[in-house]
Structure formats: structure tokens, C-alpha cells
Design an enzyme around this catalytic site. Structure first.
Site, short mmCIF file in Angstrom:
data_model
loop_
_atom_site.label_atom_id
_atom_site.label_comp_id
_atom_site.label_asym_id
_atom_site.label_seq_id
_atom_site.Cartn_x
_atom_site.Cartn_y
_atom_site.Cartn_z
N GLU A 61 0.89 -1.44 -0.08
CA GLU A 61 0.05 -0.08 -0.04
C GLU A 61 0.87 1.23 0.09
OE1 GLU A 61 -0.97 -2.68 1.42
OE2 GLU A 61 -2.89 -3.07 0.57
N PHE A 84 -9.50 -2.12 0.41
CA PHE A 84 -10.56 -1.61 1.46
C PHE A 84 -10.01 -0.34 2.34
CE2 PHE A 84 -11.70 -6.12 1.08
CZ PHE A 84 -12.87 -6.64 1.34
N HIS A 130 -12.47 -4.77 7.94
CA HIS A 130 -12.81 -4.70 6.57
C HIS A 130 -14.18 -4.04 6.36
CE1 HIS A 130 -9.78 -7.85 6.02
NE2 HIS A 130 -9.74 -7.65 4.89
#
Ligand SMILES: Cc1ncc(C[n+]2csc(CCOP(=O)(O)OP(=O)(O)O)c2C)c(N)n1
Lengths: 326, 331
Positions: A61, A84, A130
Site C-alpha cells: 500500500e 478496503f 474490513h
């Protein structure tokens, strides 16, 4: 053009329209290529634009958002996907320290025209890591624009505005809305960032909602109408820029305000909105302001527990009913 | 190697002069800090000059450079003037970033020096993105990230190396290994001897070590690795061994460093190394002295000009958040 499209299709359509228009638009993220994205929100892009414009990344990420930033600083218009929204925390340095500050701290020398798209919010039983509605995380950071559309047409129109924006935009796509259907967007549909929409008119109370809470507020309004209470519903659409004008104008008609937020009450956008109202619209109010927001707990798994935590139609109806009796 | 095959005497003299300018600018920054004219902090790069200057000499003007909070030398090597830099440190309106950045954020975007970042390791993925962008746009630009040895233990370092390697991007990672993080020796907290170079093979990219105090060696290594990147052969990692002359930041006296270590490294000063090479090339000592004098004069003038520059207009605090120049969060 189809009569209706889904919110999920609208995401891919919105990106595709901009990719056709501007060769500087490129996409990167995990599983977004041939796989079409874990939510199928990039379906078709790889087939149409190929591996030179739609790039699959490792699970990295920081590298995804950091590389998007570097590309944006050097002439591209990257659209990065963070699967997410909870995972924004893994690249929070980029969202909190790098992307929003570089223009300012270089005295305007460097601009970062990128979009970070992410699947936000609860309602699908994905459990605490999530499911969070995290737009309020971004709200605390000066220098990020924040879009959170509620309808397929808005997804397309706001995607266009976000990608064309010379400023960084965090684009929250709500998981609970992905299957929702709506009117398709006309060609070259652009919804300017920072323009709220009055999605239902009413004279008794103003409900301000965002993303998944817009349909909740609208359903609550229908129920309240059966009791003779006419709610005006505002879809805020963006948190930065924040359209306080539309809210104050609505209050001038209704004199009562309720915010409907999926994020926890503590630190939620409603707190900012009602502080503006208290400051600049106090004279418009005939009653206290009320906020319907999530509890300050991680989002639980079971439906029955989740309902306990995030706003529901019932909670909104009860709150509005009490307020109109004030 | 006792001679400089790629550099003519005149070129090496020019690099020497750049290093001399940087050294004197750092000394001025130190003195201005000690006399209270520079607020906050500084992270001086005296001792690291050969890396910035040698690398810049090997790069194209339009290549991208990303640096850390210890980045004065990179800003200067990429074309920022001592006056702009010192004015920035002294919070003057004429500063490189209009006094909104300060010592840790020197940036000269017009020269593709795209910033100095104070979160350790954060800029490595950005350099990867700039290299990706160069590839997408079909230019032959490359991107270079300069960072410290401490950054090699940050997640972003590893994510950046892997992404650059799998996408085969024209990016060069240059570690300035000065043996210390802030106050802790890198060796105490790293399981491999060469914190950068030893990790490169794990990502399938070349990792080289160079004497970071020898401007010629750095210039040669970067020329080679940049050429590789430009030719489409992907990223590489260069670990330049060096030493900082001052402490980590502010007025840190760096008493945690053993005296004999300091002495050994000060004897290997990059300016002395370059002087030795100039002598070998037959450049007369007076010519070198003239370069030193020009550097001294330039920096003295810069200090005076920066001191005399105005403070920023307070209204500037509310500009430059957005591309329209403003900072409004509401409509
Ligand atoms: C993410 C992060 N953690 C900690 C710090 C505090 N810090 C600033 S400089 C520094 C040491 C970094 O050492 P190194 O990477 O070797 O670079 P050098 O200062 O030696 O050039 C630390 C820990 C920081 N700025 N960012």
C-alpha cells in the site's frame, strides 16, 4: 445506453471515460487488471486499455500510493486503488504527511493531481478490519479533497471531477452501495466537487447524509412522511470542499437539522458541520441539532450487532420524530 | 584507481567548486543556527558533498531527484543557490519555498529536484512513481532517491525496491551510509553489514558499494547505473559510504562517536580527496585556491543577502494548499 446501471459498473465506467479522454490517466492497485478488482469496480479497464495503463501491483500500500504521488508530481494523473478503506492505515503516511503537504511546504512548487479510490464502510458483514467508514480519518487532514458519492450517476460525475482535479482526492466508494442501481450518467457528466444535492424536498427538518446513509435518510424520510413530517434530505457528496451553503439554505426553510453518519460520532464530519451551523446559522434553528452516528466501537461482524452500531432507518426516524416534537 | 578516466581536469575542478560551495553553505547554516538566526533544526550534510555532486554530474538536467531532511547538498547540487537555501532556513520571503518548507524541505521543482522529505524512507516510493511516469511518457528520464542507512529498515524501502524491480523502472536508489541513524550506529540495529547493498539481491537488482567521499568514484558509479536504468535494464541500488562532519541535527556534538573513527573519516574528507585528484591531474594548487575563494565569496554574499531579505507576508500562511493557490475547505 442501459436504462439503469449499478454503482459498481459506474466506478469502472467513470474511470474509463476519463482514460479515453486523457492519456495521462493511469490506474494502479492490487488485482485491478485482468481480475477486474476484488469488487469488480475496474472490470473492463484492462481489456480496453491494456497493461500499459492498468497496472497490477504487489500488496504494497505504501508503494502504491507513494508511486501514485511520484507519478502525479511528474505529469501523470494516476488513479490508485486501495482495496478496503481500512487499509488506508497502511499508507497513512502518504495520505497524512506526504500528498497533502507537499504543495504547501514547497511554497506551491509541486502539485499532486491524483485520486486514491477505496471501498468504504459496513453493511456486508466483513468484520472489524474490513468494514469501517473511514472518511473521517481523511477529514482531519488539511490538503485532501474527499468525495463519497451515493448514486451511480454521481459516481461517474464525481469521478470525472476527481480525476480532472489538480488537487489530490480521496474517493470513497461505499461497499454497501456497490449493487445499488440508478440512472446512467449522460455523456460528459461532471459533478463539481463541493456541491451537495438536495435529494428530497421537505419543510420540517433537514437530514444531511453521505454515501450509504443517503438511502437510509431517504427511506426514513418516506416513513416520516406517513406521520406528516416532511424531511428535506441533503446528499453532502463531498466532505472537502464542504458545501455548508446548501445546508444553511435548507435550514432557513426547515429550522431543524439532523446529520446521519456511518462513521463514529466521535470525530465524525457531522461535528464539523454542526459547529458551522452553531456558528453561522444559530438564528435559523428552532431546535437543537441532532446527530445520528455510529457507536465508538470497532464494527462487529453479525448483522444484529452491526445494526446496533451503525445508523438504521429506525434510529433516524426516532431521532427526527423526537426532534420535531421539541 | 589513481586517475579519473571520465573527467577532465576542468570538469573535476567545477565539481570541486560545487562541493566547496556546499561545505561553506553548511558551515554558514551551522553558524546562523548557533547565533539564533535559524529556527527549528538543521541536518547538515557536510562530509556528504561528493555524493550529491558526483551523482548530479552523472545525471541529466531533467532527471528527478528526491532527498531527505538532510538534503541541503542535493538542493544545491541540483541548482538551488546558497542564497535561496539560506533565506529559506532564515524564514525569509525569498527562501526557496517561500519559508513554508524550512531546512528539512528544500525543493527546487523547476530543476526537477522534487523535494526533501522528513519522514524517513517516505520518498522512495515517490521516486519509483516518478520513474514509472517517465516510462509511461516515453522520456528517457530517470529518478534518483537519496536516503540514509536508517531508511533501509523502513517498510517503504522494501516496498519501493520490490515494485521498482518487478516493474523494471528507471530508478536509482542511493543510500548515504554515514554509519549512524540519529545517535545509534546502524550496525547495532541491522543484521547485515551493508544495510543497503546487501539487501539488493533479495529484490533481484544490483547493489553496489562506492566510496561516497570520492566524487569521481560516485560520478562513475552513477553514470554506469543511470545508463543501465536509461537503457531499460531497471533499478539498482548504490550504497555510498560516507560520514557526517557535524552531529545528527541542531547542535548535536556527536559525542557518541569514537574519537579515532572521527579522526579516520576526517582524514578522508571529500574535499581533500578531490584536491588530491586535481593535483594528480596537474591542476596547480593556486587554481584550487581560487575556486575556494570564489566559493567563500559566493556564500558570504548569500548570507548577507538572506539576512537582509524580508520576512514572509503573514497572509502567505493561508495560500498554496490547493492548486488554485488558496486553502479553502468549504464552499
Ligand atoms: C518514520 C520516521 N521515524 C523516525 C524519524 C526520526 N528521525 C529523523 S532522522 C532519523 C535518523 C535517520 O537516519 P538515516 O536514515 O541513517 O539518515 P541520516 O540522518 O544519517 O542522513 C530519525 C530516526 C523520522 N523522521 N521518520
Amino acid at each position: 445506453m442501459a436504462d439503469v446501471i449499478t454503482y459498481r459498473q459506474a466506478v469502472a465506467e467513470g474511470i474509463a471515460r476519463e482514460m479515453r479522454r486523457d492519456p495521462a490517466v493511469v490506474c494502479l492497485g492490487e488485482d485491478i487488471g485482468a481480475a477486474g478488482g476484488v469488487f469488480k469496480t475496474t472490470a473492463g479497464l484492462y481489456e480496453e486499455f491494456g497493461s500499459g495503463r492498468v497496472w497490477d501491483t504487489p500488496i504494497s500500500e505504501q508503494a502504491i500510493v507513494g508511486a501514485a504521488m511520484g507519478a502525479a508530481m511528474t505529469g501523470m494523473r494516476p488513479v490508485a486503488e486501495i482495496m478496503f478503506s481500512d487499509f488506508l492505515a497502511c499508507c497513512w503516511d502518504y495520505l497524512a504527511n506526504e500528498i497533502p503537504k507537499v504543495r504547501y511546504m514547497t511554497g506551491g512548487q509541486v502539485t499532486v493531481p491524483l485520486v486514491v479510490r477505496t471501498a468504504n464502510g459496513g453493511g456486508l458483514g466483513f468484520g472489524a478490519q474490513h468494514s469501517q467508514a473511514t472518511e473521517n480519518w481523511a477529514l482531519t487532514v488539511p490538503g485532501l479533497k474527499i468525495a463519497a458519492p451515493a448514486t451511480p450517476a454521481d459516481v461517474i460525475g464525481m469521478m470525472a471531477a476527481a480525476i480532472r482535479s489538480d488537487d489530490p482526492v480521496v474517493f470513497f466508494e461505499h461497499k454497501g452501495l456497490l449493487a445499488a442501481k440508478g440512472a446512467p450518467a449522460p455523456p460528459d457528466h461532471v459533478v463539481e466537487l463541493g456541491r451537495a444535492a438536495v435529494v428530497r424536498e421537505g419543510a420540517d427538518v433537514t437530514l444531511v447524509a453521505l454515501a450509504s446513509m443517503v438511502p437510509v435518510a431517504l427511506t426514513a424520510a418516506e416513513r416520516l412522511a406517513e406521520e406528516g413530517i416532511e424531511a428535506e434530505v441533503i446528499d453532502l457528496r463531498c466532505l472537502v470542499p464542504l458545501d455548508t451553503r446548501t445546508v444553511l439554505d435548507s435550514l432557513a426553510r426547515t429550522s431543524r437539522l439532523v446529520t446521519v453518519e456511518e462513521n463514529p460520532y466521535q470525530g465524525g464530519w457531522g461535528g464539523t458541520l454542526v459547529s458551522v451551523v452553531a456558528d453561522e446559522g444559530f438564528g435559523l434553528l428552532d431546535a437543537p441539532v441532532r446527530r445520528v452516528a455510529a457507536e465508538c466501537v470497532p464494527l462487529p461482524f453479525a448483522d444484529a450487532l452491526e445494526e446496533q452500531v451503525i445508523p438504521t432507518v429506525d434510529k433516524v426516524v426516532t431521532k427526527v420524530r423526537d426532534l420535531t416534537a421539541y | 584507481m589513481t586517475h579519473a578516466p571520465h573527467l577532465e581536469a576542468s570538469q573535476l575542478l567545477a565539481l570541486y567548486e560545487q562541493m566547496a560551495v556546499i561545505r561553506r553553505t553548511e558551515k554558514a547554516a551551522h553558524d546562523l543556527f548557533m547565533s539564533g538566526l535559524v529556527k527549528g533544526t538543521t541536518h547538515l550534510a557536510a562530509g556528504h558533498e561528493a555524493i550529491a555532486v558526483g551523482a548530479s554530474a552523472a545525471l541529466r538536467d531533467d532527471d528527478y531527484v528526491f532527498a531527505t531532511y538532510r538534503g541541503h547538498h542535493h538542493a544545491l547540487a541540483r541548482g538551488a543557490t546558497p542564497e535561496e537555501c539560506l533565506a529559506e532556513l532564515m524564514s525569509r520571503a525569498t527562501g526557496l519555498c517561500g519559508a513554508k518548507g524550512g531546512s528539512m524541505h528544500l525543493t527546487k521543482a523547476s530543476r526537477n529536484m522534487l523535494g526533501s522529505y522528513a519522514i524517513v524512507g517516505a520518498h522512495l516510493p515517490m521516486a519509483v512513481g516518478a520513474a514509472w511516469s517517465a516510462r509511461l511518457r516515453g522520456t528517457e528520464q530517470i529518478a534518483v532517491a537519496f536516503f540514509g542507512d536508517g531508511a533501509t529498515n523502513i517498510g517503504a524501502f522494501h516496498e519501493a525496491l520490490n515494485l521498482a524491480a518487478v516493474w523494471k523502472l528507471p530508478v536509482l536508489f542511493v543510500c548515504e551510509n554515514n554509519l549512524y541513524m540519529e545517535y545509534t550506529p546502524i550496525a547495532d540495529v541491522t543484521a547485515v553489514a551493508n544495510p543497503a547493498a546487501d539487501r539488493a539481491p533479495a529484490y533481484g537488482i544490483p547493489g553496489e558499494i562506492v566510496d561516497g567521499n570520492d566524487v569521481v568514484a560516485v560520478q562513475e558509479a552513477v553514470t554506469r547505473l543511470a545508463g543501465r536504468a536509461r537503457a531499460g535494464d531497471g533499478p539498482s541500488l548504490l550504497e555510498a559510504q560516507t560520514y557526517r562532519h557535524f552531529g545528527h541535527s541542531r547542535a548535536d556534538p556527536a559525542t557518541y562517536r569514537p574519537a579515532e573513527e572521527v579522526e579516520r573519516w576526517l582524514k578522508h574528507d571529500p574535499l581533500d580527496v578531490a584536491r588530491g585528484r586535481l593535483a594528480e591531474l596537474g591542476v596547480p594548487a593556486e587554481t584550487v585556491t581560487e575556486a575556494d575563494e570564489r566559493a567563500t565569496g559566493l556564500v558570504q554574499k548569500a548570507v548577507e543577502a538572506a539576512k537582509n531579505a524580508p520576512a514572509p507576508d503573514p497572509r502567505e500562511a493561508l495560500t498554496d494548499v490547493w492548486a488554485d493557490g488558496g486553502a479553502a475547505w468549504r464552499t
